[in-house]
Design an enzyme around this catalytic site. Sequence first.
Site, PDB file in Angstrom:
ATOM      1  N   ASP A 188      23.077  53.802  64.527  1.00 24.66           N
ATOM      2  CA  ASP A 188      23.785  53.965  65.819  1.00 24.66           C
ATOM      3  C   ASP A 188      24.858  52.899  65.923  1.00 24.66           C
ATOM      4  OD1 ASP A 188      23.843  53.687  68.943  1.00 24.66           O
ATOM      5  OD2 ASP A 188      21.834  54.457  68.822  1.00 24.66           O
ATOM      6  N   GLY A 247      27.671  54.521  60.911  1.00 18.11           N
ATOM      7  CA  GLY A 247      27.261  54.135  62.034  1.00 18.11           C
ATOM      8  C   GLY A 247      28.219  54.886  63.318  1.00 18.11           C
ATOM      9  N   HIS A 248      27.929  54.258  64.341  1.00 25.24           N
ATOM     10  CA  HIS A 248      28.643  55.081  65.673  1.00 25.24           C
ATOM     11  C   HIS A 248      29.706  54.240  65.883  1.00 25.24           C
ATOM     12  CE1 HIS A 248      24.718  57.357  66.919  1.00 25.24           C
ATOM     13  NE2 HIS A 248      25.264  57.723  65.602  1.00 25.24           N
ATOM     14  N   GLY A 249      30.111  53.297  65.213  1.00 22.36           N
ATOM     15  CA  GLY A 249      31.264  52.523  65.433  1.00 22.36           C
ATOM     16  C   GLY A 249      31.278  51.410  66.535  1.00 22.36           C
TER      17      GLY A 249
END
Length: 349
Positions: free
Chosen positions: A174, A196-198
């Site tokens: 995430d 991940g999502h940054g």
Amino acid sequence: MFKIQSSSINTIALAKVVKSTHVHSQSNIFSINDYGAISDGKTDNKQVFLNTWKKACLTNGGMLLIPPGTYLVSGAEFEGPCNGQTNVALNGILKASFDPTLDSITFDHVTNVQIQNINSINSKAFHMNIYESQHVTLNNVGISAPNNSPNTDGIHIAHSNDVRINNAHISTGDDCISIGDGSTNINISGVSCGPGHGLSIGSLGRYQQEKDVSSITISNCTLTNTTNGLRIKTIAPSPPSNAYNITFQHIIMNDVKNPIIIDQHYCPNGNCVQKEESNVLIKGVKFIDVRGSSSTTVAVKIDCSRNKLCQDIELSGLNLTFKGQPTTASCSNAYEKFLGSNQIPSKCS
């Protein structure tokens, strides 16, 4: 795994200490082994940790020492206020309970906290959660979870002021770092993120009476193979709030799907009301010197609310390519400025 909370203006330092062979002779050092801890990775040491914490917390300059070994701990809650500075020296491994309802490492209502030189591996949810706290510094922190693990944000910050994150290596399923409402004076630097999502601000606008987000600086970070790079996301529809004075600068992207994205129609569960708009006002956002590679042709996506158009969005020094070719930018409902013609992309299509 465990929660630290305190209402006092004291210091709690959580650190991995390499050299601690002679500390047992000091009256302010409280080793969990002296209170009956068992390092087999199977025996629950919750009460031992709580008893040892209480001794350290009541001693000015007290230290809770965790020697080498693997210690199972099911949800210990370290409460203050403490009688002066309190330290936690982690030489061993803390193993969480398999109970999915228990928190990971949470800092609630703490002030003047330093966390350094620790690693968090395979958390059940957020690895670290900083809430209603101020003057918190994290340095040299390692966080890892599988890239398909849901809701395993590396570090989440909300309702907190003056939080600094330096030199972190974060791999999750995430957001590497997520910044929630009520966050002010947040400084993030030297973070390596991926997968991940940054690095995300939001989701904002999920609840009524959310507090504003302001004075956020994210700099000198590297993102590799993430689904997003630098992201601001708000739910639609949403109650009103503000996110302003936000700077992303000196960022390197390595094959990132959405290097720069403002998404005011974020719908994580797919059940949002159609044609409704966010009432979160985003203004005063700067993207400076963001360079590297995108895994898609559109490297900049600014999708703002029709109810609250994004204001004062500045982009400068961009150099983002897709397979060696120039990328494009897509913008809607925003007052954006691309400062300088020699950047890639240089304007919205």
